[in-house]
Design an enzyme around this catalytic site. Structure first.
Site, PDB file in Angstrom:
ATOM      1  N   ASP A  52      44.711  12.418  64.556  1.00  0.00           N
ATOM      2  CA  ASP A  52      44.112  11.096  64.324  1.00  0.00           C
ATOM      3  C   ASP A  52      42.808  10.963  65.114  1.00  0.00           C
ATOM      4  O   ASP A  52      42.116   9.953  65.020  1.00  0.00           O
ATOM      5  CB  ASP A  52      45.101   9.957  64.624  1.00  0.00           C
ATOM      6  CG  ASP A  52      45.628   9.995  66.036  1.00  0.00           C
ATOM      7  OD1 ASP A  52      45.264  10.903  66.809  1.00  0.00           O
ATOM      8  OD2 ASP A  52      46.435   9.092  66.375  1.00  0.00           O
ATOM      9  N   SER A  53      42.438  12.031  65.863  1.00  0.00           N
ATOM     10  CA  SER A  53      41.106  12.093  66.475  1.00  0.00           C
ATOM     11  C   SER A  53      40.034  12.108  65.390  1.00  0.00           C
ATOM     12  O   SER A  53      38.850  11.937  65.696  1.00  0.00           O
ATOM     13  CB  SER A  53      40.980  13.327  67.381  1.00  0.00           C
ATOM     14  OG  SER A  53      41.416  14.492  66.711  1.00  0.00           O
ATOM     15  N   GLU A 123      53.434  10.116  68.698  1.00  0.00           N
ATOM     16  CA  GLU A 123      53.248   9.930  70.135  1.00  0.00           C
ATOM     17  C   GLU A 123      54.399   9.105  70.714  1.00  0.00           C
ATOM     18  O   GLU A 123      54.769   8.077  70.133  1.00  0.00           O
ATOM     19  CB  GLU A 123      51.917   9.196  70.407  1.00  0.00           C
ATOM     20  CG  GLU A 123      50.703  10.014  69.992  1.00  0.00           C
ATOM     21  CD  GLU A 123      49.377   9.331  70.299  1.00  0.00           C
ATOM     22  OE1 GLU A 123      49.376   8.238  70.927  1.00  0.00           O
ATOM     23  OE2 GLU A 123      48.329   9.884  69.925  1.00  0.00           O
ATOM     24  N   GLU A 190      49.394  16.083  76.925  1.00  0.00           N
ATOM     25  CA  GLU A 190      47.968  15.796  77.070  1.00  0.00           C
ATOM     26  C   GLU A 190      47.665  15.255  78.461  1.00  0.00           C
ATOM     27  O   GLU A 190      48.278  14.285  78.919  1.00  0.00           O
ATOM     28  CB  GLU A 190      47.527  14.786  75.981  1.00  0.00           C
ATOM     29  CG  GLU A 190      46.044  14.462  76.075  1.00  0.00           C
ATOM     30  CD  GLU A 190      45.475  13.813  74.811  1.00  0.00           C
ATOM     31  OE1 GLU A 190      46.190  13.722  73.788  1.00  0.00           O
ATOM     32  OE2 GLU A 190      44.303  13.396  74.863  1.00  0.00           O
TER      33      GLU A 190
HETATM   34  O1  KIV Z   1      44.442  13.704  67.469  1.00  0.00           O
HETATM   35  C1  KIV Z   1      44.310  14.735  68.131  1.00  0.00           C
HETATM   36  O2  KIV Z   1      43.319  15.478  68.023  1.00  0.00           O
HETATM   37  C2  KIV Z   1      45.361  15.070  69.077  1.00  0.00           C
HETATM   38  C3  KIV Z   1      45.084  16.161  70.046  1.00  0.00           C
HETATM   39  C4  KIV Z   1      44.201  15.651  71.120  1.00  0.00           C
HETATM   40  C5  KIV Z   1      46.322  16.745  70.583  1.00  0.00           C
HETATM   41  O3  KIV Z   1      46.389  14.466  69.082  1.00  0.00           O
END
Ligand code: KIV
Length: 272
Positions: A52-53, A123, A190
């Protein structure tokens, strides 16, 4: 240290557990679109995370909160069309699983059915136990994510290292054990102290994948735009940049602009 690597024609959730058993570190990288996923997969990255980044790096939002389930499915289906080998894990976005386990299952089913992904990531620990159970019961592999969980950024207030204090470290260890017991196939850790990553990784039989979690994790994950240096304003200690694409792409594009302006491009050989 070099480890003789077993060949995996297709990486599965079982391959990852095998890798941990055999002492082979797991490589994981994000991708959000077809062209990047083709490159990442061809480079033999074991796991592609449609994170979701994407909310930050693809859409320019400040946090991961705004991205929607439909948008995650769009990114995931583009990635799936590109891959031959990697296991593709997709983040359940904020708001698609927190309110109740039935909604969590519906969201996970949509991701699997509409994108063709292989697994989902959520998460949290004990607070999402029922959702994890329900998704797993439907036959969908689940990856956990503990430590700094960016969907809770407004609760934390900052992106600093998590679980430095005893109480939070203990809760993280309990959550990790719970997620393994429920049947998760792996766990992202993380931004936590390296010592804690070591303890968790030694305790669990499922692999841990670190981002800012130090060298003792069973694998590592980075955001591909950070690794390639396409982003340049984000410089956490854990990030190793392998290129400075921000500069290289900028130079290439400036050269194109000046070639167009000077009428150097296209030349006689570049026309019909
Ligand atoms: O959304 C993402 O890129 C992540 C990574 C930072 C593990 O959850």
């Amino acid at each position: 240290m070099s480890i003789a690597k077993k060949e995996y024609k297709r990486v599965t959730v079982k391959s990852l557990v095998d890798m941990k058993k055999n002492g082979e570190k797991i490589s994981m990288l994000t991708a959000y679109d077809y062209s990047m996923a083709k490159i990442v997969d061809a480079a033999q990255v074991d796991v592609i995370l449609v994170g979701d980044s994407a909310s930050n790096v693809m859409a320019g939002h400040e946090t991961t909160l705004p991205i929607t389930l439909d948008q995650m499915i769009y990114h995931a289906s583009s990635v799936i069309r590109a891959i031959d080998r990697a296991l593709v894990v997709v983040d359940l976005p904020f708001g698609s699983y927190q309110s109740d386990p039935k909604e969590a299952l519906r969201s996970a089913i949509r991701i699997m059915k509409e994108s063709g992904a292989h697994a989902v990531k959520l998460e949290g620990g004990a607070e999402i136990k029922e959702s994890v159970k329900r998704i797993l019961a439907a036959g969908i592999p689940v990856m956990g994510h503990l430590g700094l969980t960016p969907q809770s950024i407004y609760k934390f207030g900052t992106y600093t290292v998590r679980a430095k204090e005893e109480e939070e470290a203990e809760k993280l260890m309990d959550d990790a054990k719970l997620l393994e017991k429920l049947g998760c196939f792996g766990l992202v850790l993380e931004k936590i102290p390296a010592k804690l990553t070591k303890k968790v990784s030694e305790k669990l039989t499922i692999p841990t994948i670190g981002i800012g979690g130090g060298k003792h994790a069973d694998g590592q994950v980075l955001v591909v735009h950070d690794l390639l240096g396409m982003t340049h304003e984000f410089n956490p200690r854990f990030l190793r940049r392998y290129m400075n694409l921000y500069e290289e792409m900028g130079n290439a594009i400036s050269n194109y602009v000046s070639d167009v302006k000077s009428q150097d491009f296209p030349n006689d050989d570049e026309q019909y």
